[in-house]
Design an enzyme around this catalytic site. Structure first.
Site, mmCIF file in Angstrom:
data_model
loop_
_atom_site.group_PDB
_atom_site.id
_atom_site.type_symbol
_atom_site.label_atom_id
_atom_site.label_comp_id
_atom_site.label_asym_id
_atom_site.label_seq_id
_atom_site.Cartn_x
_atom_site.Cartn_y
_atom_site.Cartn_z
ATOM 1 N N LYS A 175 1.622 3.989 -3.078
ATOM 2 C CA LYS A 175 1.232 5.390 -2.875
ATOM 3 C C LYS A 175 2.434 6.317 -3.012
ATOM 4 O O LYS A 175 2.327 7.413 -3.575
ATOM 5 C CB LYS A 175 0.581 5.572 -1.504
ATOM 6 C CG LYS A 175 -0.785 4.929 -1.349
ATOM 7 C CD LYS A 175 -1.833 5.560 -2.263
ATOM 8 C CE LYS A 175 -2.332 6.870 -1.735
ATOM 9 N NZ LYS A 175 -3.467 7.405 -2.545
ATOM 10 N N TYR A 225 0.816 -1.213 0.000
ATOM 11 C CA TYR A 225 0.000 0.000 0.000
ATOM 12 C C TYR A 225 0.851 1.265 0.000
ATOM 13 O O TYR A 225 0.738 2.116 -0.894
ATOM 14 C CB TYR A 225 -0.951 -0.017 1.194
ATOM 15 C CG TYR A 225 -1.609 1.304 1.491
ATOM 16 C CD1 TYR A 225 -2.367 1.961 0.528
ATOM 17 C CD2 TYR A 225 -1.493 1.898 2.752
ATOM 18 C CE1 TYR A 225 -2.979 3.175 0.795
ATOM 19 C CE2 TYR A 225 -2.111 3.100 3.030
ATOM 20 C CZ TYR A 225 -2.851 3.736 2.049
ATOM 21 O OH TYR A 225 -3.450 4.944 2.326
#
Length: 507
Positions: free
Chosen positions: A247, A243
């Site tokens: 990002k 994640y």
């Protein structure tokens, strides 16, 4: 930095919100309509194959939520006709997909794309997958390459004032000390390993998927392999999970694109752990399990016998409405400001510097709350909770798991060879639980022993500019100063009750 009236800025504006079914996106829509009913249009991009599917998601996953209760009372009262009329006038539901060209928006007979390109003033990108161990192909497509698709869409919006991209503070990985509000350069890594190239990462994903499919692996095996690949690639370059790695690459890509094309004013918001609403539209609204809430739910339902983490570590949390307010104020502050290499356009929105809270406090709040107000299980019986074992290091956690689980599992494994039918079910269930717990610890341990503090100098400047604007009452309306929060009162009277009401029943 000079700010005019925030409410006047929002008046008659058209805003595109991607990822519209997400927690923050719904809060953004609700607050925007509540505070400024004279907004011209909110275009809500929902991942769907067609308009009918998008409308179904809108009605069930957005407007049907309790979050919009206050809005219904404000603009409809007991008459649904007036509320539905208001919503149909202010909201345009758009079926799309940020991983596709033109965000997957079909240019139908109504010329929707041309309408959006000519009308949209602000783009807010909230579309993302937040699963720590998401499939690498999915996470890369949404969190990294999806950001580029939204940027490309912004370039076609001829009235665009600002593009606000929502990232996460935890793109910092496991850094310690004061973490600054600074951008990442293309190819920058957290551990100094060279060779990070987004195009090559995408090619690796394609090659891996091709190999797996050509060899006729099951979909379950492909899913597991792509999850493992994401974790491997993240840790190779210093990030703890897929994640935050994807990002971070999304931020890199946007930074590079803005340098190459200075027609798009970009602002990046990095919230920390987002919790239930502090005040608006009502205190305690929350949806889904945030990182720390998994512990609260497990403890309240009697499923957790120990906590893992450094009691002295700072847990950086911030209520959802404060994040949304910071987003709105930032978009006003940077409207029409083209990119400048000397400008820092990143805002940390959190609490670890201005109003820090220790991990042990969260434990204490949970124990105190559920001791007084125990959860009632499906049989109507209160779940009695007590003090739990606090494991303050990975070493103590390993010892705990060995004594409580690994040794019994070993005994069952030996017994299983002697009396297979009797022990097999017990052995498999215990083995499954151990693997589940170890996977959670592997993913979340970096945050349970986190040693960083998120600098919010830019956010403080934004608050100061809002305070000095001289616009009566707007500072109180668009609040996002964590210093005003009394954590004891917030957790025991707002957040935990909110979790119990809105989350417990579904988990």
């Amino acid at each position: 930095m000079e700010l005019g009236s925030i409410l006047e800025f929002l008046e008659n504006r058209s805003i595109l919100v991607t990822g519209a079914t997400g927690f923050l996106a719904k809060s953004t829509v609700s607050l925007s309509l509540s505070l400024q009913p004279n907004v011209k249009k909110l275009y809500l991009l929902l991942r769907a194959s067609d308009t009918n599917s998008a409308m179904l998601r809108f009605n069930t996953e957005i407007i049907g939520k309790d979050l919009f209760r206050v809005l219904k009372e404000k603009y409809g009262g007991d008459n649904n006709y007036y509320f539905n009329s208001f919503i149909s006038e202010k909201i345009r539901v758009v079926a799309g997909d940020i991983t596709r060209h033109h965000l997957g928006i079909i240019n139908d007979d109504n010329n929707l794309l041309q309408e959006m390109w000519h009308q949209i003033d602000v783009v807010v990108n909230l579309a993302a997958t937040t699963n720590f161990d998401e499939r690498y192909d999915v996470s890369l497509a949404l969190n990294t390459l999806g950001a580029k698709r939204v940027f490309d869409f912004c370039k076609k919006c001829n009235r665009l004032k600002v593009f606000l991209h929502v990232s996460t503070a935890y793109v910092s990985g496991e850094k310690e000390g004061l973490i600054l509000e600074r951008p990442y350069k293309m190819g920058e890594t957290l551990n100094g390993t060279r060779g990070l190239d987004i195009d090559e990462e995408n090619q690796l994903v394609d090659a891996t998927l091709t190999h797996l499919n050509q060899n006729n692996y099951s979909q379950e095996h492909i899913k597991s392999s792509m999850k493992d690949l994401g974790i491997q690639r993240a840790r190779k370059y210093g990030w703890p999970n897929t994640y935050v790695f994807t990002k971070a690459m999304g931020e890199m890509l946007l930074g590079q694109l803005v340098k190459e094309d200075q027609t798009v004013p970009l602002v990046i918001i990095r919230p920390t752990i987002v919790t239930s609403t502090y005040r608006e539209p009502f205190p305690g609204w929350v949806e889904g399990l945030r990182t720390i809430d998994s512990l609260a739910v497990g403890y309240g339902k009697g499923k957790i016998t120990c906590f893992l983490g450094d009691p002295k570590s700072i847990v950086d949390v911030i209520p959802a409405d404060m994040v949304v307010n910071a987003m709105i104020v930032a978009m006003v502050a940077h409207a029409d400001q083209r990119y400048n290499n000397k400008d820092n356009i990143i805002y940390h929105v959190g609490s670890s510097v201005s109003n820090p809270i220790e991990f042990k406090c969260l434990q204490d709040y949970g124990i105190r709350y559920f001791a007084k107000k125990p959860w009632i299980d499906k049989n109507g019986n209160p779940v009695i909770v007590g003090h739990v074992t606090v494991l303050t290091s990975m070493a103590t956690f390993q010892r705990y798991m060995t004594l409580r689980y690994f040794l019994p599992l070993k005994g069952l494994e030996i017994a299983n060879t002697v009396c297979c039918k009797y022990f097999q079910a017990v052995y498999l269930e215990l083995s499954r639980k151990i693997k589940f717990v170890m996977r959670l610890v592997e993913l979340y341990a970096p945050y349970l022993f986190f040693k960083g503090f998120y600098d919010d100098t830019n956010a403080e400047k934004l608050r100061t500019a809002a305070n000095e604007s001289g616009i009566e009452n707007e500072t109180n309306i668009f609040y996002f100063d964590a210093k005003i929060i009394n954590w004891d009162d917030y957790f025991t009277n707002t957040h935990i009750p909110g979790i119990v009401k809105h989350v417990f029943k579904n988990n």
